[in-house]
Enzyme design. Sequence first.
Site, short mmCIF file in Angstrom:
data_model
loop_
_atom_site.label_atom_id
_atom_site.label_comp_id
_atom_site.label_asym_id
_atom_site.label_seq_id
_atom_site.Cartn_x
_atom_site.Cartn_y
_atom_site.Cartn_z
N ARG A 148 0.10 2.66 -10.16
CA ARG A 148 -0.04 3.77 -9.22
C ARG A 148 -0.38 4.99 -10.05
NH1 ARG A 148 4.96 1.22 -7.78
NH2 ARG A 148 4.94 0.29 -5.70
N LYS A 174 8.25 3.50 -7.75
CA LYS A 174 8.91 4.14 -6.61
C LYS A 174 10.42 4.00 -6.74
CE LYS A 174 5.25 3.78 -3.15
NZ LYS A 174 4.89 3.29 -1.80
N HIS A 244 -6.91 4.41 -5.91
CA HIS A 244 -5.97 3.32 -5.62
C HIS A 244 -6.70 1.97 -5.51
CE1 HIS A 244 -1.74 2.71 -4.91
NE2 HIS A 244 -1.98 1.92 -3.88
N ARG A 247 -6.02 -0.42 -8.32
CA ARG A 247 -4.77 -1.18 -8.19
C ARG A 247 -4.98 -2.38 -7.26
NH1 ARG A 247 1.02 -0.90 -8.35
NH2 ARG A 247 2.03 -1.23 -6.34
N HIS A 270 6.37 -4.08 -6.27
CA HIS A 270 6.67 -4.07 -4.85
C HIS A 270 8.11 -4.52 -4.62
CE1 HIS A 270 2.19 -4.55 -3.54
NE2 HIS A 270 2.52 -3.30 -3.73
N TYR A 279 -2.57 -9.03 0.19
CA TYR A 279 -3.67 -9.45 -0.68
C TYR A 279 -4.07 -10.89 -0.42
CZ TYR A 279 -2.68 -5.09 -3.03
OH TYR A 279 -2.50 -3.76 -3.30
#
Length: 307
Positions: A148, A174, A244, A247, A270, A279
């Site tokens: 990110r 995150k 992005h 990524r 994630h 994906y």
Amino acid sequence: MEKSVLLKKYCSRLVAIECLSVLTKECYRLEIARFLDFLESEKMAIENTDADFLSAYLINRRNNDNIDSRTTAKVISALRSFFNFAIDERLVNSNPAVLLESPKQKSFLPEVMDKDTIEEFLNLIDVSKPQGERDKCLFELIYSCGLRVSEAVGLNIKDIDIETNGGMAKVRGKGNKERIVIFGKEAANQLRHYLSYVRPKLSGTVNKSQALYISKSGKRFSRKGIWKNFAKWANLAGTSSRLHTLRHSFATSLLAGGADLRTVQELLGHADLSTTQIYTHMERSVLKENHRRFLPKLNTNRNVSII
């Protein structure tokens, strides 16, 4: 409790207890500040707030601010977080926001660039100046690790290991969660060159910043600066892709190469496997498109008799 004091205490909780990212914290702060203003305008006390009132608030936001389903979901999430805080502060006995139903959001497949397009993009970056060499090294690493932009910005020199199996880096994702990512020889070679020759030209002799990527002023390279430079080079490459996309392309390439979903989840950072599963849907869409393009006769409407 005074509104400003209440908001300040709530924001402190977001950092200390909920461990939210800076962006999510700011989003929640703005949403709850807006909600507290609405309470004040309606002369409604927090302890008297119920699910019906919150529903009316959401309708008000849709009508006045024209928020979509995605933003509505964020508002509901912020309200649930705030009322959990209010319970802890003994301002309310229950959380009325848990009764709100989050709207179903449309599922959009993320955009990706194929390997040739990415190579063309990287090769078009002007490396005659230190800033261009830095950009090429930065975008190569983002693609090679699936970072990110906030993770790339937060990298320090000590987080990088360019001697182990091509290369490894410790990133903070995150919720300030740390993970180890791996990058290839090309990214490792560019990092080695960047650290030895390019970064010293940008930092100067007196700069003591530990940031890996820095601006021409010697300060940590900002997200805004990275976005701006990516857009400039992407425009030269004739693509409207966003940063992005690198990524997304990283994740898709892994799956196309046979990587399992759990591995991709770990590398992307994630928290939920369902986030990574988008994906796999994208892979199916690529298969369908290739089937349509390369076997057109099989996609025409005709009656088929089976003997």
